[in-house]
Design a protein around this motif. Structure first.
Motif, short mmCIF file in Angstrom:
data_model
loop_
_atom_site.label_atom_id
_atom_site.label_comp_id
_atom_site.label_asym_id
_atom_site.label_seq_id
_atom_site.Cartn_x
_atom_site.Cartn_y
_atom_site.Cartn_z
N MET A 96 0.77 -1.20 0.39
CA MET A 96 -0.19 0.06 -0.40
C MET A 96 1.07 1.38 0.06
N SER A 97 0.29 2.92 -0.38
CA SER A 97 1.26 3.49 -0.49
C SER A 97 1.05 4.13 0.73
N ASP A 98 2.43 4.54 1.10
CA ASP A 98 2.71 5.24 1.70
C ASP A 98 2.57 6.96 1.80
N ASN A 99 2.00 7.30 0.66
CA ASN A 99 2.91 8.92 0.29
C ASN A 99 1.09 10.24 0.41
N GLY A 100 0.34 8.94 0.50
CA GLY A 100 -1.13 10.00 1.23
C GLY A 100 -1.61 10.25 -0.11
N ASP A 101 -3.19 10.81 0.36
CA ASP A 101 -4.24 11.11 -0.78
C ASP A 101 -3.39 12.26 -1.79
N GLU A 102 -3.27 13.23 -1.14
CA GLU A 102 -2.57 14.37 -1.54
C GLU A 102 -1.17 14.09 -2.34
N ASP A 103 -0.49 13.28 -2.83
CA ASP A 103 0.04 13.13 -4.04
C ASP A 103 -0.23 12.38 -5.02
N GLU A 104 -1.89 12.08 -5.25
CA GLU A 104 -2.26 11.68 -5.88
C GLU A 104 -3.47 12.44 -7.16
N PRO A 105 -3.46 12.40 -8.50
CA PRO A 105 -3.94 13.16 -8.61
C PRO A 105 -5.99 12.90 -8.87
N TRP B 118 -9.69 -0.97 10.84
CA TRP B 118 -9.58 0.65 11.21
C TRP B 118 -7.38 0.05 10.44
N ARG B 119 -7.00 -0.87 10.34
CA ARG B 119 -5.48 -1.16 10.19
C ARG B 119 -5.32 -1.24 8.37
N ILE B 120 -7.00 -2.02 7.66
CA ILE B 120 -7.30 -1.84 6.83
C ILE B 120 -7.11 -0.49 5.98
N GLU B 121 -8.75 0.01 6.50
CA GLU B 121 -8.47 2.15 6.57
C GLU B 121 -7.16 2.31 6.26
N ASN B 122 -6.54 2.25 7.05
CA ASN B 122 -5.55 3.03 7.59
C ASN B 122 -4.08 2.66 7.21
N GLY B 123 -3.71 2.19 6.18
CA GLY B 123 -3.12 1.44 4.91
C GLY B 123 -2.36 0.65 6.09
N LYS B 124 -2.33 0.29 6.82
CA LYS B 124 -1.40 -0.49 8.00
C LYS B 124 -1.22 -1.92 8.49
N ARG B 125 -2.09 -2.30 7.51
CA ARG B 125 -2.66 -4.02 7.27
C ARG B 125 -2.99 -3.80 6.07
N ARG B 126 -2.68 -4.84 5.20
CA ARG B 126 -3.19 -5.66 3.98
C ARG B 126 -4.38 -6.10 3.76
N ILE B 127 -5.00 -6.25 2.81
CA ILE B 127 -6.02 -6.48 2.31
C ILE B 127 -6.12 -7.91 1.67
N ASN B 128 -7.06 -9.29 1.60
CA ASN B 128 -6.41 -10.21 1.02
C ASN B 128 -7.64 -10.59 0.26
N LEU B 129 -7.51 -11.19 -0.52
CA LEU B 129 -9.21 -11.68 -1.67
C LEU B 129 -10.63 -12.11 -1.24
N ASP B 130 -10.57 -12.71 -0.39
CA ASP B 130 -11.27 -13.42 0.80
C ASP B 130 -12.45 -11.89 1.44
N GLU B 131 -11.25 -11.31 1.80
CA GLU B 131 -11.46 -10.23 2.79
C GLU B 131 -12.10 -9.15 1.90
N ALA B 132 -11.54 -8.72 0.60
CA ALA B 132 -11.76 -7.35 0.22
C ALA B 132 -13.62 -8.66 -0.54
N ILE B 133 -13.88 -9.23 -0.89
CA ILE B 133 -14.74 -10.23 -1.62
C ILE B 133 -15.94 -9.63 -0.33
N GLY B 134 -15.81 -10.04 1.18
CA GLY B 134 -16.47 -9.41 1.92
C GLY B 134 -16.96 -8.17 1.92
N PHE B 135 -16.00 -7.00 2.02
CA PHE B 135 -15.74 -5.51 2.24
C PHE B 135 -16.99 -5.79 0.58
#
Length: 164
Positions: free
Chosen positions: A1-10, A56-73
């Protein structure tokens, strides 16, 4: 996951799907007024084990999300997986993502149909090269059938032409 934050992405730039998903999960949760606990409970009820801290950790880039979790979300929010991982600016306009999915699917179908047409046409040409005595009749038959199909499709799409 990127560490640069929203402001760096157009806006509208396609980030990595995982970054998009993390941003989207937070936005969807907040849009619904859900706490991380509420979202966690919904995921658990649907069979996707997740505690509020992991959300919270997924939302804040502190933890990766796996495919099964993405499907769940995606299920918890009632969106497609491609919608969940798409660019956040587009995903915020859910109808845009639906229309994009429709355009992409229609393009794939059109490409498959075009390839099938080319193969069938090449097979017919090869056959007629070996049987030149029927080429003229076959060409007329193909031309007439294509013209008839084109007229039928145009009538279905645009209605009957105006009568003089």
């Amino acid at each position: 996951m990127s560490d640069n934050g929203d402001e760096d992405e157009p806006p509208g730039v396609l980030l990595k799907g995982e970054d998009n998903a993390a941003r989207r999960i937070k936005a969807e949760r907040e849009r619904r007024g859900w706490s991380t606990t509420t979202l966690s409970d919904r995921l658990n009820e649907a069979g996707y084990e997740m505690n509020p801290s992991a959300v919270w950790r997924i939302e804040n880039g502190k933890r990766r999300i796996n495919l099964d979790e993405a499907i769940g979300f995606a299920e918890a929010f009632g969106v497609s997986l491609s919608n969940l991982v798409g660019p956040p600016a587009l995903a915020a306009a859910g109808r845009a993502m639906e229309l994009i999915d429709t355009v992409v699917a229609a393009n794939a179908a059109a490409q498959r149909a075009q390839h099938a047409y080319r193969r069938a046409n090449a097979d017919l040409i090869a056959y007629l090269d070996a049987h030149p005595d029927i080429r003229e009749a076959a060409d007329v038959m193909v031309s007439n059938a294509i013209a008839e199909n084109t007229m039928k499709i145009n009538q279905e799409e645009f209605g009957l032409p105006p009568q003089p």
